[in-house]
Design a protein around this motif. Structure first.
Motif, PDB file in Angstrom:
ATOM      1  N   GLN A 420      -4.568  13.596  -7.473  1.00 59.77           N
ATOM      2  CA  GLN A 420      -3.239  13.902  -7.995  1.00 59.77           C
ATOM      3  C   GLN A 420      -2.424  14.692  -6.990  1.00 59.77           C
ATOM      4  N   THR A 421      -1.108  14.435  -6.986  1.00 61.28           N
ATOM      5  CA  THR A 421      -0.174  15.240  -6.192  1.00 61.28           C
ATOM      6  C   THR A 421       0.427  16.317  -7.085  1.00 61.28           C
ATOM      7  N   LEU A 422       0.603  17.508  -6.529  1.00 67.09           N
ATOM      8  CA  LEU A 422       1.211  18.619  -7.264  1.00 67.09           C
ATOM      9  C   LEU A 422       2.311  19.208  -6.387  1.00 67.09           C
ATOM     10  N   TYR A 423       3.559  19.050  -6.820  1.00 64.21           N
ATOM     11  CA  TYR A 423       4.686  19.561  -6.036  1.00 64.21           C
ATOM     12  C   TYR A 423       5.162  20.908  -6.584  1.00 64.21           C
ATOM     13  N   ARG A 424       5.445  20.961  -7.850  1.00 65.29           N
ATOM     14  CA  ARG A 424       5.805  22.223  -8.501  1.00 65.29           C
ATOM     15  C   ARG A 424       5.000  22.326  -9.780  1.00 65.29           C
ATOM     16  N   THR A 425       4.223  23.387  -9.925  1.00 61.74           N
ATOM     17  CA  THR A 425       3.438  23.585 -11.136  1.00 61.74           C
ATOM     18  C   THR A 425       3.953  24.805 -11.873  1.00 61.74           C
ATOM     19  N   SER A 426       3.535  24.953 -13.136  1.00 61.05           N
ATOM     20  CA  SER A 426       3.974  26.102 -13.933  1.00 61.05           C
ATOM     21  C   SER A 426       2.971  27.240 -13.796  1.00 61.05           C
ATOM     22  N   LYS A 486       5.129  11.715  -7.157  1.00 63.93           N
ATOM     23  CA  LYS A 486       4.518  12.149  -8.411  1.00 63.93           C
ATOM     24  C   LYS A 486       3.511  11.080  -8.836  1.00 63.93           C
ATOM     25  N   THR A 487       2.282  11.236  -8.394  1.00 64.80           N
ATOM     26  CA  THR A 487       1.287  10.194  -8.609  1.00 64.80           C
ATOM     27  C   THR A 487      -0.034  10.799  -9.034  1.00 64.80           C
ATOM     28  N   ALA A 488      -0.755  10.075  -9.896  1.00 68.16           N
ATOM     29  CA  ALA A 488      -2.099  10.462 -10.314  1.00 68.16           C
ATOM     30  C   ALA A 488      -2.951   9.202 -10.403  1.00 68.16           C
ATOM     31  N   LEU A 489      -4.188   9.308  -9.948  1.00 66.78           N
ATOM     32  CA  LEU A 489      -5.122   8.177  -9.940  1.00 66.78           C
ATOM     33  C   LEU A 489      -6.439   8.634 -10.562  1.00 66.78           C
ATOM     34  N   SER A 496     -20.459  -2.262 -15.578  1.00 68.92           N
ATOM     35  CA  SER A 496     -20.823  -2.466 -14.174  1.00 68.92           C
ATOM     36  C   SER A 496     -19.605  -2.484 -13.261  1.00 68.92           C
ATOM     37  N   ALA A 497     -18.427  -2.265 -13.842  1.00 66.06           N
ATOM     38  CA  ALA A 497     -17.187  -2.346 -13.062  1.00 66.06           C
ATOM     39  C   ALA A 497     -16.553  -0.964 -12.899  1.00 66.06           C
ATOM     40  N   ILE A 498     -15.667  -0.884 -11.938  1.00 65.54           N
ATOM     41  CA  ILE A 498     -14.849   0.311 -11.717  1.00 65.54           C
ATOM     42  C   ILE A 498     -13.403  -0.060 -12.012  1.00 65.54           C
ATOM     43  N   ARG A 499     -12.736   0.734 -12.852  1.00 65.79           N
ATOM     44  CA  ARG A 499     -11.327   0.490 -13.175  1.00 65.79           C
ATOM     45  C   ARG A 499     -10.510   1.722 -12.796  1.00 65.79           C
ATOM     46  N   ARG A 500      -9.303   1.457 -12.296  1.00 65.05           N
ATOM     47  CA  ARG A 500      -8.421   2.549 -11.894  1.00 65.05           C
ATOM     48  C   ARG A 500      -7.233   2.645 -12.837  1.00 65.05           C
ATOM     49  N   TYR A 501      -6.928   3.879 -13.260  1.00 62.95           N
ATOM     50  CA  TYR A 501      -5.799   4.161 -14.145  1.00 62.95           C
ATOM     51  C   TYR A 501      -4.817   5.052 -13.385  1.00 62.95           C
ATOM     52  N   CYS A 502      -3.534   4.772 -13.569  1.00 59.36           N
ATOM     53  CA  CYS A 502      -2.535   5.403 -12.702  1.00 59.36           C
ATOM     54  C   CYS A 502      -1.349   5.944 -13.495  1.00 59.36           C
ATOM     55  N   LEU A 523       2.583   4.645 -16.894  1.00 58.49           N
ATOM     56  CA  LEU A 523       1.136   4.745 -17.026  1.00 58.49           C
ATOM     57  C   LEU A 523       0.585   3.331 -17.060  1.00 58.49           C
ATOM     58  N   THR A 524      -0.360   3.036 -16.191  1.00 55.97           N
ATOM     59  CA  THR A 524      -0.786   1.653 -16.027  1.00 55.97           C
ATOM     60  C   THR A 524      -2.225   1.580 -15.537  1.00 55.97           C
ATOM     61  N   ALA A 525      -2.868   0.463 -15.869  1.00 53.92           N
ATOM     62  CA  ALA A 525      -4.173   0.123 -15.301  1.00 53.92           C
ATOM     63  C   ALA A 525      -4.057  -1.113 -14.431  1.00 53.92           C
ATOM     64  N   ALA A 526      -2.854  -1.459 -13.980  1.00 55.19           N
ATOM     65  CA  ALA A 526      -2.642  -2.645 -13.150  1.00 55.19           C
ATOM     66  C   ALA A 526      -3.441  -2.521 -11.861  1.00 55.19           C
ATOM     67  N   PRO A 527      -4.262  -3.518 -11.545  1.00 50.07           N
ATOM     68  CA  PRO A 527      -5.113  -3.425 -10.341  1.00 50.07           C
ATOM     69  C   PRO A 527      -4.325  -3.239  -9.053  1.00 50.07           C
ATOM     70  N   ASP A 528      -3.128  -3.874  -8.946  1.00 50.70           N
ATOM     71  CA  ASP A 528      -2.395  -3.748  -7.684  1.00 50.70           C
ATOM     72  C   ASP A 528      -1.876  -2.335  -7.472  1.00 50.70           C
ATOM     73  N   ILE A 529      -1.407  -1.670  -8.544  1.00 58.10           N
ATOM     74  CA  ILE A 529      -0.951  -0.290  -8.386  1.00 58.10           C
ATOM     75  C   ILE A 529      -2.140   0.622  -8.119  1.00 58.10           C
ATOM     76  N   GLY A 530      -3.271   0.376  -8.791  1.00 61.54           N
ATOM     77  CA  GLY A 530      -4.472   1.158  -8.518  1.00 61.54           C
ATOM     78  C   GLY A 530      -4.899   1.044  -7.069  1.00 61.54           C
ATOM     79  N   ALA A 531      -4.848  -0.180  -6.525  1.00 63.59           N
ATOM     80  CA  ALA A 531      -5.209  -0.373  -5.118  1.00 63.59           C
ATOM     81  C   ALA A 531      -4.205   0.324  -4.204  1.00 63.59           C
ATOM     82  N   ASP A 532      -2.921   0.250  -4.569  1.00 64.56           N
ATOM     83  CA  ASP A 532      -1.891   0.921  -3.764  1.00 64.56           C
ATOM     84  C   ASP A 532      -2.094   2.434  -3.741  1.00 64.56           C
ATOM     85  N   LEU A 533      -2.350   3.032  -4.902  1.00 64.27           N
ATOM     86  CA  LEU A 533      -2.532   4.483  -4.939  1.00 64.27           C
ATOM     87  C   LEU A 533      -3.805   4.899  -4.216  1.00 64.27           C
TER      88      LEU A 533
END
Length: 731
Positions: A420-426, A486-489, A496-502, A523-533
């Motif tokens: 995860q990226t953190l730019y400004r936190t509380s 602002k991204t989180a992976l 037996s599989a690995i899935r990425r949530y973004c 918020l997505t589980a799209a494989p292409d965005i997961g691969a991109d992140l």
């Protein structure tokens, strides 16, 4: 006040008078500095376009001042709840402080260095400073009078009274005498100036009293300074009377007891003043030096920055002002005379009084049905396997969507990694706590903490160290660039599989500002965005310099290029008979290359609709090159913060962290993602349709750089943000 320095009320009226504005987040006030990064990733100079006029850009600094004038117009708007108007007075003051600390400081540095770098509209740093000074005096005077003539009397009518010492009776003065001697006197430090006592250092943004005292023996007069304590309330609350809340400014209390601080001396005069210092420092990023240490060194220097503005009470004598100018090394053009109270950012204390009937009615954000009820949440992972979800804060709850996503990931034994990226936190961030819990549970956790986020540096250093101590892999980004995306992976084992949530969003992972800032997130589980992140985080944590992605545009290499390419494709489609339309929502539109591309699209017949909160350097509505462009500004209860772009002929919607500014496109890591699901693009379409509705309360920018409140008097008016609140209350 002396006649030659007095400004009339007519001169002080803002151009942007009307109804409807909001706070400039930290970013809205401290916009991009014009320094050169260690490793400039791309050229920023706009290409010369002979088909476009030379005067096609508006000045960005004056455009920012116009934005703050729109904030001030809300404070003057009698249709708003009274304490909200006081809040906007405080926001205006804080915005202007930060503008001087960064933008004006940067211009002064360039002027003092003799740099002849001109703005896009052809102004030298010195000419810009002259115009800023002139405009600041106008709107500052207006700001003071909105408080003195409108808001303060209206507060008194509602039983919230801000008094002067002369308005107190003897009993109240006696009670305040006891309070002063017990609570205030021990923390005050009167500082004399004489051959044995040099002129004291005056810290930036502190409120001070400048005092002249006279010795009774020889009649000699001397200067002294007292700092009004900044660790106590600015307004002393008095005993209530007939249900009234009564307040006395702290400087009035101190001034009343100056004889106690200078016994045996005559108090000749006293006046309030306040200095603003340069906070626009650079961190020399050296691969051989720890970035945390370098940043902490620069933070220590910030408080000693050179003065960029001197605010003085309008009753200050010429003699006292000359002394301050000489000792503080301030140019006369940097003096702002203020009628009444200095530093109205302290009105936040008044806003916080318990008078709910004088504030906006409470609003409870909704939980999207896909994520269940607040008390009975669904698994976010199961939801995202069924399809993408678009969240729109603050209308959609942050805590039951994005925050819950990270918290569920931290608690889920099947989750292997969180990045995860953190730019400004509380101050007490549930997101940070969830990342710590995940690391302590044995998960691989990577947090990219941007410790160079201006004015949040100290807080981010604190959280970076807390994360490191918990076992989180903390990364500080790339040399020469800020990481603003602002991204989180989340990486999860499923059988037996690995899935990425973004998650890709437009706003910070900050639950406090998520209740005040308008932002969208995918918020997505799209494989292409997961691969991109995955590729993006590898680039941020390693040495990779990947510059092409499947479904993302990533700055500093790809956002400007990708946006301009799509603008040109939209124009080409329009020339071929398609109904071309570009809709762009952002905090600021400054980048000349993007602006020129929009001008060319307008010439090709593309309808261009821009919704910009703050700065806009584009000149709309000019026959021949921008007659098809409309620019609106919507400001209100929530800070419009999302960045969304729609290309109608291409049928593409994009959201992300990047504004159309040099700093975002060239000196930051930014991410924009395409939203493809028709159900979600319909939601984004609704946002644009509401914002551009002819009845929506807004300001429109004219070709002469003036902002006009719309719709005109007598026409039907609707509120964009109120409509969205009602929309999200319905299933």
């Amino acid at each position: 006040m002396r006649k030659d320095r007095k400004m009339t009320e007519t001169q002080a009226h803002v151009r942007s008078d009307g109804t409807g504005v909001v706070v400039g987040d930290s970013a809205s006030a401290h916009e991009e500095s014009q320094r050169t990064p260690s490793a400039p990733p791309a050229a920023t100079a706009p290409a010369v376009d002979n088909a476009l006029p030379e005067d096609r850009y508006l000045n960005r600094e004056l455009s920012w001042l116009d934005f703050n004038a729109r904030v001030l117009a809300l404070a003057a708007d009698p249709s708003l709840p009274l304490l909200e108007r006081a809040k906007f007075l405080a926001i205006f003051a804080s915005n202007l402080d930060e503008f001087y600390m960064v933008r004006v400081a940067g211009l002064k540095r360039r002027d003092e260095m003799g740099l002849s770098v001109r703005s896009a509209d052809g102004l030298s740093p010195r000419e810009q400073l002259r115009r800023i000074s002139e405009r600041t005096r106008q709107i500052s005077n207006r700001h003071a009078h909105v408080f003195l003539d409108l808001v303060r009397p209206a507060l008194a009518e509602k039983g919230i009274v801000i008094l002067t010492w002369n308005e107190l009776d003897d009993a109240e003065r006696d009670r305040l005498s006891a309070y002063f001697h017990e609570q205030v006197f021990p923390v005050l430090t009167p500082l004399a100036v004489d051959p044995a006592h040099p002129f004291p250092f005056v810290s930036g943004l502190s409120l001070n009293l400048a005092i002249t005292v006279k010795h009774p023996d020889d009649g000699g007069q001397h200067f002294a300074r007292i700092k009004v304590p900044d660790n106590v309330d600015r307004f002393v609350e008095l005993e209530s009377r007939n249900g009234e809340l009564r307040f006395l400014p702290m400087e009035e209390l101190i001034a009343a007891f100056l004889p106690v601080l200078f016994p045996g001396l005559e108090i000749v005069e006293h006046h309030a003043f306040r200095i603003t210092r340069n906070a626009d420092f650079e961190v020399e990023e050296d691969r051989d030096e720890d970035l945390l240490q370098a940043l902490e060194r620069e933070l220590a220097r910030r408080r000693f920055g050179s003065p960029v503005r001197l605010e003085v009470a309008d009753d200050m004598t010429e003699h006292m002002l000359e002394l301050l100018l000489r000792e503080l090394d301030v140019h006369p053009n940097d003096v702002v005379e203020v009628p009444g109270l200095l530093d109205l950012s302290s009105l936040w204390q008044i806003y916080n009084v318990d008078r709910p009937e004088l504030k906006d009615p409470p609003f409870v954000p909704a939980t999207p049905p896909a994520f269940g009820e607040r008390e009975t949440p669904k698994s976010i992972f199961a939801t995202l396997r069924d399809g993408d979800v678009l969240v729109h804060h603050p209308y959609d709850s942050f805590s039951t969507t994005v925050q819950r996503f990270i918290e569920q990931a931290a608690a889920d034994p099947n989750v292997l990694a969180i990045k995860q990226t953190l730019y400004r936190t509380s101050g007490d961030s549930p997101i940070v706590n969830a990342l710590i819990d995940a690391a302590e549970a044995g998960k691989q956790v990577v947090a990219l903490v941007e410790i160079k986020a201006r004015f949040d540096e100290q807080a981010n250093i604190k959280w970076a160290r807390a994360l490191e101590q918990a076992g989180v892999h903390v990364v500080y980004g790339l040399i020469g660039l800020k990481t603003h995306c602002k991204t989180a992976l989340v990486v999860r084992r499923e059988g037996s599989a690995i899935r990425r949530y973004c998650h890709v969003g437009t706003g910070n992972y900050n639950p406090k500002t998520a209740r005040l800032y308008e932002d969208v997130g995918l918020l997505t589980a799209a494989p292409d965005i997961g691969a991109d992140l995955t590729d993006l985080f590898n680039s941020l944590t390693g040495y990779s310099r990947k510059d092409s992605y499947r479904n993302l545009l990533v700055a500093p290499y790809g956002v400007r290029k990708g946006i301009i390419e799509r603008i040109e494709r939209e124009a080409a489609a329009t020339r071929e008979g398609a109904e071309g339309r570009i809709r762009l929502k952002a905090n600021a539109l400054v980048d000349e290359q993007v602006i020129d591309a929009l001008y060319r699209a307008s010439q090709a017949g593309v309808r261009v609709e821009v919704v910009v909160r703050g700065i806009c350097a584009l000149r709309p509505g000019v026959q021949g090159f921008s007659e098809n462009i409309v620019v609106r500004s919507i400001l209100g209860r929530f800070l419009e913060h999302s960045r969304i772009i729609h290309f109608r002929a291409l049928d593409e919607f994009w959201i992300g962290s990047a504004d159309m500014m040099h700093r975002n496109l060239d000196r930051r890591v930014e991410v924009m993602a395409q939203v493809k699901d028709p159900k979600l693009t319909a939601q984004l379409d609704e946002v644009f349709e509401s914002a551009m509705n002819p009845a929506t309360r807004c300001w429109e920018l004219g070709p002469d750089a003036s902002w006009t409140a719309m719709p005109h008097e007598g026409q039907t008016v609707r509120d964009h943000q109120v409509w969205l609140m009602e929309r999200h209350r319905q299933p």
